[in-house]
Design a protein around this motif. Sequence first.
Motif, PDB file in Angstrom:
ATOM      1  N   GLU A  57      81.106   4.606   7.186  1.00 37.41           N
ATOM      2  CA  GLU A  57      79.753   4.780   6.650  1.00 37.41           C
ATOM      3  C   GLU A  57      78.779   5.204   7.745  1.00 37.41           C
ATOM      4  N   ARG A  61      76.596   8.656   7.833  1.00 37.52           N
ATOM      5  CA  ARG A  61      75.125   8.636   7.893  1.00 37.52           C
ATOM      6  C   ARG A  61      74.620   9.382   9.118  1.00 37.52           C
ATOM      7  N   ALA A  87      78.336   1.518   1.414  1.00 37.27           N
ATOM      8  CA  ALA A  87      78.263   2.974   1.227  1.00 37.27           C
ATOM      9  C   ALA A  87      77.739   3.321  -0.159  1.00 37.27           C
ATOM     10  N   ASN A  90      74.011   2.691  -0.312  1.00 34.45           N
ATOM     11  CA  ASN A  90      73.272   3.640   0.523  1.00 34.45           C
ATOM     12  C   ASN A  90      73.528   5.097   0.150  1.00 34.45           C
ATOM     13  N   THR A  92      76.207   6.917   0.451  1.00 35.05           N
ATOM     14  CA  THR A  92      76.843   7.544   1.612  1.00 35.05           C
ATOM     15  C   THR A  92      78.233   8.035   1.249  1.00 35.05           C
ATOM     16  N   ARG A 151      77.243  11.696  -3.866  1.00 39.70           N
ATOM     17  CA  ARG A 151      76.645  10.868  -2.815  1.00 39.70           C
ATOM     18  C   ARG A 151      77.091   9.403  -2.896  1.00 39.70           C
TER      19      ARG A 151
END
Length: 167
Positions: A57, A61, A87, A90, A92, A151
């Motif tokens: 992750e 990022r 993840a 967020n 990610t 995403r």
Amino acid sequence: MTITGSEAFVEALRRENVKYISGIVGSAFMDPLDLFPEAGIRFIQVRHEQSAALIAEGYARATGEPGVCIGQNGPGVTNLVTGIASAQLNHTPVIAITPAVLSMGINTKAFQEIDQMRMLDPLVVWQMQVNRPERMSEAIRGAFRAALALRGPAQVDIPRDSYYGQW
């Protein structure tokens, strides 16, 4: 020319420009592990799979490219959950490779078997179990496309024998 599932796995990762994979060395994916250096992929050894998922992750990022982590089947995959959940929260793009028991052992309560697909289902944007070695490349490509487009983390579940099958 015939290739093994491991060769297809590593080649698919190479085509996605994977430079790093974090995880714990173990019997679930020994064959591909030996192929990583030739493909230019560095394996980052951790002491706990939670760290592997969090490294993936953090990499994603920091770079904008999907991070990749791998856990040993069963208990190792359960250890990925915190990082995969992070993840997801967020948004990610992380690729979680989850080696599984042999195909014929799935749903038989085999040693260290858990339902890895169902366990990670609420945390991933896409998942696929490689039920035939010739679907390895499709699974890796699909995971990367989904993780970037949607995403979030994606999962590729690979029974041990899918690494060794040839076609």
